[in-house]
Design an enzyme around this catalytic site. Sequence first.
Site, PDB file in Angstrom:
ATOM      1  N   ASN A 209      36.215  27.200  17.817  1.00  7.52           N
ATOM      2  CA  ASN A 209      37.502  26.744  17.344  1.00  7.52           C
ATOM      3  C   ASN A 209      38.315  27.642  16.423  1.00  7.52           C
ATOM      4  O   ASN A 209      37.585  28.705  16.043  1.00  7.52           O
ATOM      5  CB  ASN A 209      37.307  25.374  16.917  1.00  7.52           C
ATOM      6  CG  ASN A 209      36.214  25.263  15.687  1.00  7.52           C
ATOM      7  OD1 ASN A 209      36.499  26.088  14.587  1.00  7.52           O
ATOM      8  ND2 ASN A 209      35.239  24.632  15.862  1.00  7.52           N
ATOM      9  N   ASP A 277      32.081  19.509  18.477  1.00 10.75           N
ATOM     10  CA  ASP A 277      31.379  18.177  18.799  1.00 10.75           C
ATOM     11  C   ASP A 277      30.461  18.136  19.732  1.00 10.75           C
ATOM     12  O   ASP A 277      29.412  17.580  19.882  1.00 10.75           O
ATOM     13  CB  ASP A 277      32.634  17.211  18.987  1.00 10.75           C
ATOM     14  CG  ASP A 277      33.294  16.883  17.621  1.00 10.75           C
ATOM     15  OD1 ASP A 277      32.779  16.723  16.680  1.00 10.75           O
ATOM     16  OD2 ASP A 277      34.454  16.851  17.643  1.00 10.75           O
ATOM     17  N   LYS A 287      24.791  35.703  32.509  1.00  6.61           N
ATOM     18  CA  LYS A 287      25.947  35.845  32.497  1.00  6.61           C
ATOM     19  C   LYS A 287      26.473  35.045  33.954  1.00  6.61           C
ATOM     20  O   LYS A 287      26.155  35.663  35.100  1.00  6.61           O
ATOM     21  CB  LYS A 287      26.761  37.306  32.650  1.00  6.61           C
ATOM     22  CG  LYS A 287      28.057  37.084  32.381  1.00  6.61           C
ATOM     23  CD  LYS A 287      29.116  38.621  32.540  1.00  6.61           C
ATOM     24  CE  LYS A 287      30.416  38.318  32.631  1.00  6.61           C
ATOM     25  NZ  LYS A 287      31.325  39.466  33.128  1.00  6.61           N
ATOM     26  N   PRO A 304      24.406  17.214  17.164  1.00 10.42           N
ATOM     27  CA  PRO A 304      24.282  16.459  16.048  1.00 10.42           C
ATOM     28  C   PRO A 304      25.418  16.401  14.914  1.00 10.42           C
ATOM     29  O   PRO A 304      25.996  17.495  14.805  1.00 10.42           O
ATOM     30  CB  PRO A 304      23.118  17.095  15.350  1.00 10.42           C
ATOM     31  CG  PRO A 304      23.229  18.237  15.926  1.00 10.42           C
ATOM     32  CD  PRO A 304      23.766  18.628  17.223  1.00 10.42           C
ATOM     33  N   ASP A 305      25.416  15.196  14.230  1.00  7.48           N
ATOM     34  CA  ASP A 305      26.656  15.165  13.375  1.00  7.48           C
ATOM     35  C   ASP A 305      25.840  15.427  12.024  1.00  7.48           C
ATOM     36  O   ASP A 305      25.171  14.703  11.320  1.00  7.48           O
ATOM     37  CB  ASP A 305      27.383  13.830  13.134  1.00  7.48           C
ATOM     38  CG  ASP A 305      28.450  13.668  12.352  1.00  7.48           C
ATOM     39  OD1 ASP A 305      28.485  14.194  11.165  1.00  7.48           O
ATOM     40  OD2 ASP A 305      29.548  13.250  12.982  1.00  7.48           O
ATOM     41  N   ILE A 306      26.273  16.598  11.375  1.00 10.78           N
ATOM     42  CA  ILE A 306      25.621  17.111  10.257  1.00 10.78           C
ATOM     43  C   ILE A 306      25.891  16.117   9.047  1.00 10.78           C
ATOM     44  O   ILE A 306      25.057  15.695   8.238  1.00 10.78           O
ATOM     45  CB  ILE A 306      25.978  18.618   9.883  1.00 10.78           C
ATOM     46  CG1 ILE A 306      25.565  19.540  11.102  1.00 10.78           C
ATOM     47  CG2 ILE A 306      25.361  19.130   8.714  1.00 10.78           C
ATOM     48  CD1 ILE A 306      26.304  20.792  11.214  1.00 10.78           C
ATOM     49  N   PHE A 323      35.088  16.308   5.457  1.00  9.79           N
ATOM     50  CA  PHE A 323      36.333  16.654   5.540  1.00  9.79           C
ATOM     51  C   PHE A 323      37.060  16.070   6.903  1.00  9.79           C
ATOM     52  O   PHE A 323      36.211  15.892   7.622  1.00  9.79           O
ATOM     53  CB  PHE A 323      36.697  18.236   5.517  1.00  9.79           C
ATOM     54  CG  PHE A 323      37.150  18.825   4.351  1.00  9.79           C
ATOM     55  CD1 PHE A 323      36.003  18.849   3.379  1.00  9.79           C
ATOM     56  CD2 PHE A 323      38.098  19.567   4.139  1.00  9.79           C
ATOM     57  CE1 PHE A 323      36.221  19.275   1.966  1.00  9.79           C
ATOM     58  CE2 PHE A 323      38.441  20.171   2.879  1.00  9.79           C
ATOM     59  CZ  PHE A 323      37.368  20.033   1.856  1.00  9.79           C
ATOM     60  N   LYS A 341      30.565   7.891   9.300  1.00 13.91           N
ATOM     61  CA  LYS A 341      29.685   9.011   8.752  1.00 13.91           C
ATOM     62  C   LYS A 341      28.982   8.577   7.492  1.00 13.91           C
ATOM     63  O   LYS A 341      27.871   9.352   7.141  1.00 13.91           O
ATOM     64  CB  LYS A 341      30.500  10.348   8.202  1.00 13.91           C
ATOM     65  CG  LYS A 341      31.680  10.489   9.327  1.00 13.91           C
ATOM     66  CD  LYS A 341      31.209  11.880   9.917  1.00 13.91           C
ATOM     67  CE  LYS A 341      32.275  12.071  11.112  1.00 13.91           C
ATOM     68  NZ  LYS A 341      31.767  13.499  11.603  1.00 13.91           N
TER      69      LYS A 341
HETATM   70  N1  CTP Z   1      31.056  17.136  11.134  1.00 15.85           N
HETATM   71  C1  CTP Z   1      29.612  17.356  11.106  1.00 15.85           C
HETATM   72  N2  CTP Z   1      28.690  17.538  12.094  1.00 15.85           N
HETATM   73  C2  CTP Z   1      29.736  17.338  13.344  1.00 15.85           C
HETATM   74  C3  CTP Z   1      31.069  17.021  13.454  1.00 15.85           C
HETATM   75  C4  CTP Z   1      31.644  17.033  12.316  1.00 15.85           C
HETATM   76  O1  CTP Z   1      29.262  17.448   9.899  1.00 15.85           O
HETATM   77  N3  CTP Z   1      28.785  17.737  14.481  1.00 15.85           N
HETATM   78  C5  CTP Z   1      31.703  16.984   9.701  1.00 15.85           C
HETATM   79  C6  CTP Z   1      32.721  18.074   9.529  1.00 15.85           C
HETATM   80  O2  CTP Z   1      32.051  18.874   8.758  1.00 15.85           O
HETATM   81  C7  CTP Z   1      33.652  17.187   8.412  1.00 15.85           C
HETATM   82  C8  CTP Z   1      33.586  15.675   9.118  1.00 15.85           C
HETATM   83  O3  CTP Z   1      32.505  15.825   9.965  1.00 15.85           O
HETATM   84  O4  CTP Z   1      33.133  17.099   7.321  1.00 15.85           O
HETATM   85  C9  CTP Z   1      34.697  15.474  10.107  1.00 15.85           C
HETATM   86  O5  CTP Z   1      34.942  16.237  11.098  1.00 15.85           O
HETATM   87  P1  CTP Z   1      36.011  16.117  11.983  1.00 15.85           P
HETATM   88  O6  CTP Z   1      35.930  17.182  13.172  1.00 15.85           O
HETATM   89  O7  CTP Z   1      37.395  15.725  11.533  1.00 15.85           O
HETATM   90  O8  CTP Z   1      35.541  14.665  12.874  1.00 15.85           O
HETATM   91  P2  CTP Z   1      34.656  14.360  14.041  1.00 15.85           P
HETATM   92  O9  CTP Z   1      33.412  13.797  13.647  1.00 15.85           O
HETATM   93  O10 CTP Z   1      34.472  15.579  15.031  1.00 15.85           O
HETATM   94  O11 CTP Z   1      35.671  13.299  14.722  1.00 15.85           O
HETATM   95  P3  CTP Z   1      36.951  13.472  15.700  1.00 15.85           P
HETATM   96  O12 CTP Z   1      36.591  14.724  16.529  1.00 15.85           O
HETATM   97  O13 CTP Z   1      36.759  12.256  16.556  1.00 15.85           O
HETATM   98  O14 CTP Z   1      38.184  13.480  14.890  1.00 15.85           O
END
Ligand code: CTP
Length: 396
Positions: A209, A277, A287, A304-306, A323, A341
């Site tokens: 991104n 995500d 490739k 995973p969501d950190i 954030f 979260k």
């Molecule tokens: N974050 C994380 N791990 C992920 C996704 C997000 O730690 N896999 C953290 C980001 O560092 C940020 C927060 O979650 O602090 C929110 O990130 P954001 O991209 O706005 O939200 P998402 O959880 O991805 O939700 P959405 O895309 O549905 O808005």
Amino acid sequence: MDQKRILLIVGGGIAAYKALELTRLLRKAGVGVRPILTAAGAQFVTPLSLSALAEDRVYSDLFSLTDEAEMGHIELSRSADLAVVAPTTADLMAKLAHGHASDLASTTLLATDKPVLMAPAMNVRMWEHPATQRNLDQLRRDGVRFVGPEEGAMACGEYGQGRMAEPQAIFDAIMPLLGGAARPLAGKRVIVTAGPTAEPIDPVRLLTNRSSGKQGYAIASALAGLGADVTLVSGPTALPAPAGVRRVPVETAREMLAACEAALPADIAVCVAAVADWRPESAGTGKMKKGSGGPPQLTLVENPDILATLSKDSRRPRLVVGFAAETDDVEAHAAAKLEKKGCDWIVANDVSVEGTMGGDENAIAIVTRGGIERWERMAKGEVARRLAQRIAEELK
Ligand code: CTP
């Protein structure tokens, strides 16, 4: 700070006007400023404005009988606790790197026995030129410290690294060197995630991104400036590691999570990274080739969501900050994210505003369970400094 004194060498360049603001900040903090204005610097700011703000006379001539009678250049070079060169031109860097003493500024820098801090400002091509980079390496080896330059739009119309650091950032770099920085976060361990993540599709293609990492890096730097022991877990960015910060480079979300978990226990976690995500279910070892069957179908699986994982860890940091990058309904989405979260604060920013993603400014709102704090639009460095202060207050 009342007994501390800076020798401020103002080189030539459009950024010289910022030296006036720096002088004002230093005087306000009770630091003495003795200015040297180079001939090129005097093309951009007047001795009178510098002298008025510094409340001292301005030195500029190596062969001035009056100056020598009042204070010789050797004495001048020793009369301060620190020499600051702002702006530092490519020429001033070259002169000191090669030991030239052809004018008052270079002679003073060569003669000083005090630390030297340079704030370079020049055109991006001049900054990137191998000669300047060689001089930079040499000066670093000689113990010269640097603040900036920053990336951004330049007075000459080009874009890139070369803009002088803001006066507040130079001030923040000066204070620890004078031994006067407040260190409210001394002894606190902090994890900061920053930058994008990059998820391989195959050995040559990635899902990633637009995050530049600037905001996360600025926050890591500001927290370190307040004395924190900072681990910066960073996805791929073009940024140099901030001074005094331990950087752990990673690529994927899973690597980022593993590096964060390895950095626990911590007192504070600030998750600024734009984590992907999803990732391709399997990254091929070879490739992918264009076939007759049309474009490939990518199957994505969730990463995973950190932030959420750190928030529910048994070693959960006392303060977990996330954030939220949103394009609409910013505050409502941020409040929902806070609950989803399980973190303590969500710093919400509207990335639909042009120039936020990858740019130099940010307008944020801090959403907590106690309410919402809205901050006006400001430079990312300033957001970082204020946020670090706010975190320090919270941990008091
Ligand atoms: N974050 C994380 N791990 C992920 C996704 C997000 O730690 N896999 C953290 C980001 O560092 C940020 C927060 O979650 O602090 C929110 O990130 P954001 O991209 O706005 O939200 P998402 O959880 O991805 O939700 P959405 O895309 O549905 O808005």
